[in-house]
Design a protein around this motif. Structure first.
Motif, PDB file in Angstrom:
ATOM      1  N   GLU A  49      31.898  37.640  22.322  1.00  0.00           N
ATOM      2  CA  GLU A  49      31.450  37.521  23.711  1.00  0.00           C
ATOM      3  C   GLU A  49      32.542  36.931  24.592  1.00  0.00           C
ATOM      4  OE1 GLU A  49      27.765  35.451  24.079  1.00  0.00           O
ATOM      5  OE2 GLU A  49      26.729  36.710  22.611  1.00  0.00           O
ATOM      6  N   PHE A  50      33.255  35.942  24.051  1.00  0.00           N
ATOM      7  CA  PHE A  50      34.320  35.320  24.836  1.00  0.00           C
ATOM      8  C   PHE A  50      35.421  36.332  25.149  1.00  0.00           C
ATOM      9  CE2 PHE A  50      38.479  33.242  25.000  1.00  0.00           C
ATOM     10  CZ  PHE A  50      38.287  32.418  26.108  1.00  0.00           C
ATOM     11  N   LEU A  51      35.865  37.069  24.136  1.00  0.00           N
ATOM     12  CA  LEU A  51      36.934  38.044  24.365  1.00  0.00           C
ATOM     13  C   LEU A  51      36.492  39.153  25.318  1.00  0.00           C
ATOM     14  CD1 LEU A  51      38.791  38.573  20.962  1.00  0.00           C
ATOM     15  CD2 LEU A  51      39.486  37.232  22.954  1.00  0.00           C
ATOM     16  N   ALA A  52      35.195  39.489  25.317  1.00  0.00           N
ATOM     17  CA  ALA A  52      34.679  40.504  26.233  1.00  0.00           C
ATOM     18  C   ALA A  52      34.800  40.044  27.683  1.00  0.00           C
ATOM     19  CB  ALA A  52      33.230  40.832  25.897  1.00  0.00           C
ATOM     20  N   LEU A  53      34.747  38.749  27.916  1.00  0.00           N
ATOM     21  CA  LEU A  53      34.924  38.195  29.264  1.00  0.00           C
ATOM     22  C   LEU A  53      36.388  37.874  29.553  1.00  0.00           C
ATOM     23  CD1 LEU A  53      31.894  35.725  29.191  1.00  0.00           C
ATOM     24  CD2 LEU A  53      31.997  37.902  30.399  1.00  0.00           C
ATOM     25  N   PHE A  54      37.094  37.421  28.516  1.00  0.00           N
ATOM     26  CA  PHE A  54      38.477  36.986  28.649  1.00  0.00           C
ATOM     27  C   PHE A  54      39.414  38.162  28.950  1.00  0.00           C
ATOM     28  CE2 PHE A  54      42.577  35.805  26.583  1.00  0.00           C
ATOM     29  CZ  PHE A  54      42.861  34.652  27.305  1.00  0.00           C
ATOM     30  N   THR A  55      39.163  39.307  28.322  1.00  0.00           N
ATOM     31  CA  THR A  55      40.051  40.464  28.461  1.00  0.00           C
ATOM     32  C   THR A  55      40.133  40.979  29.892  1.00  0.00           C
ATOM     33  OG1 THR A  55      39.583  41.088  26.175  1.00  0.00           O
ATOM     34  CG2 THR A  55      40.552  42.771  27.595  1.00  0.00           C
ATOM     35  N   PRO A  56      39.003  41.248  30.583  1.00  0.00           N
ATOM     36  CA  PRO A  56      39.120  41.730  31.967  1.00  0.00           C
ATOM     37  C   PRO A  56      39.718  40.688  32.906  1.00  0.00           C
ATOM     38  CG  PRO A  56      36.822  41.324  31.393  1.00  0.00           C
ATOM     39  CD  PRO A  56      37.598  41.254  30.122  1.00  0.00           C
ATOM     40  N   ALA A  57      39.481  39.413  32.637  1.00  0.00           N
ATOM     41  CA  ALA A  57      40.078  38.368  33.480  1.00  0.00           C
ATOM     42  C   ALA A  57      41.590  38.386  33.354  1.00  0.00           C
ATOM     43  CB  ALA A  57      39.518  36.998  33.102  1.00  0.00           C
ATOM     44  N   CYS A  58      42.080  38.685  32.146  1.00  0.00           N
ATOM     45  CA  CYS A  58      43.534  38.768  31.929  1.00  0.00           C
ATOM     46  C   CYS A  58      44.135  40.014  32.549  1.00  0.00           C
ATOM     47  CB  CYS A  58      43.834  38.752  30.425  1.00  0.00           C
ATOM     48  SG  CYS A  58      43.557  37.162  29.629  1.00  0.00           S
ATOM     49  N   SER A  59      43.310  40.974  32.918  1.00  0.00           N
ATOM     50  CA  SER A  59      43.805  42.225  33.482  1.00  0.00           C
ATOM     51  C   SER A  59      44.107  42.103  34.968  1.00  0.00           C
ATOM     52  CB  SER A  59      42.781  43.351  33.270  1.00  0.00           C
ATOM     53  OG  SER A  59      42.531  43.527  31.888  1.00  0.00           O
TER      54      SER A  59
END
Length: 285
Positions: A49-59
């Motif tokens: 769940e964290f990576l699902a939120l973290f990835t678009p923020a890093c984009s």
């Protein structure tokens, strides 16, 4: 604010499964002594769940200013994780490990992605370090606030439990006090006692201080405040449990309880209240 124009960090998340596996390995290595508090299934779910939120923020172009709106879902999720771990019994460092342990998998993937470009690799490693450090510190801050709220709640519950109001007889209440009596606890005593007087319509309230170790000027003032508050509510207040040592200390301190009925024991106070209510107390033959 550090930008993410190269777009390198979000590219590495095409290897998300491998990153999660490596991240879980790092987390369990750090939490080897606390695996009883969280299962591998729950840890994997939280990590995914964290990576699902973290990835678009890093984009986005903003990589390290986590106060910006694109990072709010990430912070909300970390706040939820931190609060739940505070309740579960994790330490602050164990809670922050959830974020900090992500560094190793990210660094490894960054080296694979841009290892040939030393300057770019250095920049990406630095940006990632700043980002992870900020997120890890955020989890610690939320954890600390959550622990403080838990402690305050527990203290309030303990105060409630340590100042019970007992119905001894119809119209007679008792408040057995044990331990030190300070201003905070006196306030709780008064509130509980006054509410019980209203709820039961009692005309007598016995404050028993058998379990109070010492009575100094401050404690005496607290007791008198409680007695005065009860009188304002129409209840006669009796103080019981005054042992010889306490009586002697009160005399030496010059404390005056002339307007307050005092009794040596709770039983004596109950007998007095019953007689004042018109009951006849006879000793068995």
């Amino acid at each position: 604010m550090t930008t993410n124009k190269q777009g390198t960090i979000e590219k590495i998340f095409v290897h998300q499964k491998e990153i999660i596996d490596e991240w879980l390995h790092e987390q369990f290595a750090a939490l080897s002594a606390r695996q009883d508090l969280i299962s591998e299934l729950d840890l994997r779910r939280q990590s995914t769940e964290f990576l699902a939120l973290f990835t678009p923020a890093c984009s986005t172009d903003n990589l390290t200013d986590i106060t910006q709106s694109e990072w709010k879902p990430v912070l909300d999720f970390l706040g939820s994780v931190s609060r739940s771990r505070a309740i579960q019994g994790f330490s602050p460092s164990e809670t922050a490990t959830f974020v900090f342990s992500l560094k190793q998998p990210l660094f490894a993937r960054l080296r694979q992605e841009v290892g040939a470009d030393a300057v770019l690799l250095a920049n990406e490693l630095w940006n990632t370090t700043v980002l992870i450090d900020k997120l890890g510190l955020y989890t610690t801050e939320v954890y600390q606030k959550s622990r403080e709220e838990i402690i305050k709640h527990q203290q309030a519950e303990m105060l409630e439990l340590s100042t019970p109001v007992v119905k001894l007889w119809e119209g007679i209440l008792a408040v057995p006090l044990i331990g030190t009596l300070d201003s905070v606890r006196t306030q709780v005593v008064m509130e509980n006692l006054l509410q019980s007087i209203v709820d039961t319509g009692s005309s007598f309230a016995i404050v028993d201080i058998t379990g109070v170790p010492t009575v100094d000027t401050m404690v005496a003032q607290h007791l008198l405040k409680t007695v005065s508050a009860a009188k304002l509510m129409g209840a006669n207040c009796i103080i019981s449990g005054i042992r010889p040592q306490i009586a002697e200390s009160m005399v030496h301190l010059g404390l005056e309880f002339s307007d307050v009925v005092t009794k040596a024991t709770l039983a004596d106070a109950l007998v007095y209240a019953l007689r004042q209510m018109g009951f006849v107390i006879n000793k068995p033959a």
